[in-house]
Design an enzyme around this catalytic site. Structure first.
Site, mmCIF file in Angstrom:
data_model
loop_
_atom_site.group_PDB
_atom_site.id
_atom_site.type_symbol
_atom_site.label_atom_id
_atom_site.label_comp_id
_atom_site.label_asym_id
_atom_site.label_seq_id
_atom_site.Cartn_x
_atom_site.Cartn_y
_atom_site.Cartn_z
ATOM 1 N N GLU A 1 6.037 -4.015 3.567
ATOM 2 C CA GLU A 1 7.104 -3.958 4.569
ATOM 3 C C GLU A 1 6.744 -4.816 5.792
ATOM 4 O O GLU A 1 7.575 -5.581 6.298
ATOM 5 C CB GLU A 1 7.339 -2.520 5.031
ATOM 6 C CG GLU A 1 7.802 -1.555 3.936
ATOM 7 C CD GLU A 1 6.660 -0.763 3.336
ATOM 8 O OE1 GLU A 1 5.540 -1.300 3.248
ATOM 9 O OE2 GLU A 1 6.904 0.401 2.958
ATOM 10 N N LYS B 1 -3.408 -2.650 9.631
ATOM 11 C CA LYS B 1 -4.848 -2.534 9.393
ATOM 12 C C LYS B 1 -5.273 -3.477 8.271
ATOM 13 O O LYS B 1 -6.222 -4.235 8.404
ATOM 14 C CB LYS B 1 -5.198 -1.087 9.028
ATOM 15 C CG LYS B 1 -6.650 -0.853 8.703
ATOM 16 C CD LYS B 1 -6.957 0.617 8.465
ATOM 17 C CE LYS B 1 -8.433 0.789 8.108
ATOM 18 N NZ LYS B 1 -8.790 2.217 7.879
ATOM 19 N N LYS C 1 2.781 2.500 -3.520
ATOM 20 C CA LYS C 1 2.735 1.059 -3.241
ATOM 21 C C LYS C 1 2.602 0.275 -4.554
ATOM 22 O O LYS C 1 3.274 -0.732 -4.768
ATOM 23 C CB LYS C 1 1.534 0.735 -2.340
ATOM 24 C CG LYS C 1 1.707 1.124 -0.872
ATOM 25 C CD LYS C 1 0.469 0.692 -0.063
ATOM 26 C CE LYS C 1 0.629 0.977 1.422
ATOM 27 N NZ LYS C 1 -0.548 0.560 2.223
ATOM 28 N N GLY D 1 -5.459 4.758 9.585
ATOM 29 C CA GLY D 1 -4.186 4.288 10.144
ATOM 30 C C GLY D 1 -3.525 5.318 11.036
ATOM 31 O O GLY D 1 -3.136 5.024 12.165
ATOM 32 N N ARG D 2 -3.494 6.582 10.586
ATOM 33 C CA ARG D 2 -2.788 7.608 11.358
ATOM 34 C C ARG D 2 -3.599 8.102 12.546
ATOM 35 O O ARG D 2 -3.173 8.969 13.284
ATOM 36 C CB ARG D 2 -2.387 8.764 10.445
ATOM 37 C CG ARG D 2 -3.515 9.296 9.591
ATOM 38 C CD ARG D 2 -2.980 10.149 8.454
ATOM 39 N NE ARG D 2 -4.039 10.600 7.547
ATOM 40 C CZ ARG D 2 -4.471 9.899 6.504
ATOM 41 N NH1 ARG D 2 -3.919 8.722 6.235
ATOM 42 N NH2 ARG D 2 -5.445 10.356 5.723
ATOM 43 N N HIS E 1 21.135 23.780 18.374
ATOM 44 C CA HIS E 1 22.503 23.507 17.898
ATOM 45 C C HIS E 1 22.473 22.804 16.549
ATOM 46 O O HIS E 1 23.416 22.120 16.173
ATOM 47 C CB HIS E 1 23.234 22.665 18.939
ATOM 48 C CG HIS E 1 23.206 23.269 20.307
ATOM 49 N ND1 HIS E 1 24.132 24.194 20.738
ATOM 50 C CD2 HIS E 1 22.301 23.151 21.310
ATOM 51 C CE1 HIS E 1 23.830 24.582 21.971
ATOM 52 N NE2 HIS E 1 22.719 23.954 22.340
ATOM 53 N N GLU F 1 -0.072 13.284 5.757
ATOM 54 C CA GLU F 1 -0.843 12.254 5.046
ATOM 55 C C GLU F 1 -2.321 12.616 5.033
ATOM 56 O O GLU F 1 -3.078 12.167 4.183
ATOM 57 C CB GLU F 1 -0.636 10.879 5.681
ATOM 58 C CG GLU F 1 -1.053 9.722 4.796
ATOM 59 C CD GLU F 1 -0.560 8.370 5.288
ATOM 60 O OE1 GLU F 1 -1.263 7.752 6.117
ATOM 61 O OE2 GLU F 1 0.512 7.939 4.849
#
Ligand code: F6P
Length: 547
Positions: free
Chosen positions: A212, A206, A495, A267-268, A384, A353
């Protein structure tokens, strides 16, 4: 000013929690044989059974009152109409506009945004059809065979989850890879198997400023230029999904290959935008539109259904009961569907978030719990791994079981085992086991709550509805908790400090605490030559482009 925990309804719920503390869920069914019919709901291709909770009729009525006494009606209308409800970033919240299939205009800052949304959809259609048909070719005329999405957070989790969920609908000659972690092992593993001539990179970000993603994008471009030879054309192999066209073009992406979206898309909440480009490439534009249609139909349900029959609102209220009155710290997501194995990770960002906040929209510290820790894994694997704790541990963990009813052809026996395992587990969590039974000397206390959410079939449309359901559930909880679900200042702090530490790997580390200083010394022993002054992605990009 209004204090949620001093409201009459909230205090009535506290009283009801005490009155029902010793209730057994199974007794609710004995007392009301119609409980399942009354506490289950179908919306399109989704069926929700919310009857296995320690929620009596009186509690449910009071929870519904909590929603009706909240700002939900107003805030929902404000969100859908483009009002600025993300107050700390001074933005509207309009992921619903991206899947709006209605006719009317949608005004943001006095401008109808629907034409540009439709233009971007058309750009996505044309591009995805060109790549899928082979019309779009790389620098030596070959068709694209591998698509690499470079992004993180909402620029990875949504498209990644959807492409995995809809794998059976995927184009047979296209492979998809998602690179997100700054750990070089992630991109190295992906690039090691690719041919630059037939690989398309989507730089999904965005802001076009996430460390990263920029580092991975520059490494991908360096790999491409080093391996594709002199005629290599970055413009034919790199495209971008971003709000920052200028930065994308500075990276070397052609203007016509920047698929824009807007600041009012969180973003999410962005998989409906050009961030969803990998989905359109994977399942085709029609499939992508079917996903939007499913979300749109869930939006209409959310907008029009009465509280007591509103699926997102009911799921939100049940979560609030668990978190604020039953003391649950976490929410488990257990899809009994291997195609949905990335859903828990997606919902983690969506929920945590959004609602991992401790001040309300008036900047006052809250005196109640807000967003839970969301976690999970597919069933039957979870049986399990962590179901022992859920059955016999000391913790109270509400579970969302999710499955699709339709089996893959030829796998009916597997599907029968999958679904019966899930139903058995939901039943066992509620019933528990008699003390001293031969199988469990310490017995399972039972009375452990769960939702069961069934999709008729895992189709693009039903997946769209499922994601929109959870988006609205998160939104409703945020409204009732009076928090801003659409900013993420906590992440910005991380950040910023990451930037400071990476710039100060040298002598200035004394600005940090002794622990960080000691650890930086260990890092410096391994990375003595790491020159932070010159080796940042932007500078590396510039240096390389002149050679
Ligand atoms: O995690 C923080 C965050 O800003 C998310 O909200 C976002 O999805 C992610 O980082 C990636 O941001 P961008 O798409 O700008 O690279």
């Amino acid at each position: 000013m209004f204090q949620l925990t001093r409201s009459v309804t909230w205090q009535a719920l506290q009283g009801l929690q005490q009155q029902t503390a010793d209730d057994r869920i199974r007794d609710y069914f004995a007392a009301d044989p119609k409980r399942f019919e009354k506490m289950s709901l179908r919306v399109g291709g989704l069926f929700l059974d919310y009857s296995k909770h320690q929620i009596s009729d009186a509690v449910l009525d009071k929870l519904i009152e909590l929603a009706d006494h909240s700002a939900l009606v107003q805030r929902r209308a404000q969100m859908f109409s483009g009002d600025i409800i993300n107050v700390t970033e001074n933005r509207p919240v309009l992921h619903t506009a991206l899947r709006n299939l209605g006719e009317g205009p949608l005004m943001v800052d006095g401008q109808d945004v629907m034409p540009e949304i439709q233009r971007t959809r058309e750009q996505i259609r044309a591009f995805s059809e060109a790549v899928r048909s082979g019309e779009w070719t790389g620098f030596d005329g070959q068709r694209i065979r591998d698509v690499v999405n470079i992004g993180i957070g909402g620029s990875d989790l949504g498209p990644n989850m959807a492409c995995r969920a809809l794998l059976k609908h995927r184009h047979p000659e296209l492979n998809f890879h998602f690179v997100s972690n700054v750990d070089g092992a992630h991109i190295q593993k992906v690039l090691s198997r690719l041919d630059p001539a037939t690989t398309l990179f989507i730089v999904s970000t965005k802001t076009f400023s996430t460390q990263e993603t920029l580092l991975n994008a520059h490494t991908a471009r360096r790999w491409f230029l080093d391996n594709a030879g002199p005629e290599a054309d970055v413009g034919a192999h790199f495209i971008a999904a971003s709000t920052n066209k200028a930065a994308a073009m500075e990276f070397g992406i052609r203007e016509e290959n920047v698929f824009e979206f807007w600041a009012w898309v969180g973003g999410r909440y962005s998989m409906w935008s050009s961030i969803g480009l990998p989905i359109a490439l994977a399942i085709g534009f029609e499939g992508f539109m079917a996903m939007l249609e499913g979300a749109y139909e869930m939006d209409q349900h959310f907008l029009t259904a009465p509280t007591a029959a509103n699926m997102p609102v009911l799921m939100a209220l049940i979560g609030i009961w668990h978190i604020n009155f039953q003391g649950a710290e976490t929410q488990a997501i257990v899809p009994y569907d291997q195609a949905l194995h990335q859903l828990p990770a997606f919902l983690q960002q969506l929920d945590m978030e959004s609602n991992g906040k401790s001040v309300d929209i008036f900047d006052r510290p809250v005196d109640y719990k807000t967003g839970p820790i969301v976690w999970g894994q597919t069933g039957s694997n979870g049986q399990h791994a962590f179901f022992q704790l859920l059955h016999q541990g000391t913790r109270y963990v509400p579970i969302d079981f999710i499955a699709s009813l339709k089996p893959e052809p030829g796998m009916e026996d597997h599907h029968f085992a999958l679904l019966t395992n899930m139903l058995a587990q939901a039943n066992a969590f509620m019933e528990g086991s008699a003390k001293g039974g031969e199988l469990d000397p310490y017995s399972c206390p039972g009375n452990r709550p769960s939702n069961v959410l069934l999709l008729d079939e895992l189709t693009p449309k039903n997946l769209g509805a499922l994601i929109a359901l959870y988006e609205h559930k998160v939104f409703v909880q945020g409204v009732i908790w009076n928090i801003n679900s659409f900013d993420q200042w906590g992440v910005q702090l991380g950040k910023r400090i990451a930037g400071e530490i990476s710039e100060r790997l040298d002598a200035h580390s004394q600005d940090f605490d002794p622990s960080t200083q000691g650890l930086l010394r260990l890092v410096r022993e391994q990375l003595p030559t790491h020159d932070t002054a010159s080796d940042t992605p932007a500078r590396r990009g510039k240096k390389r482009r002149t050679t």
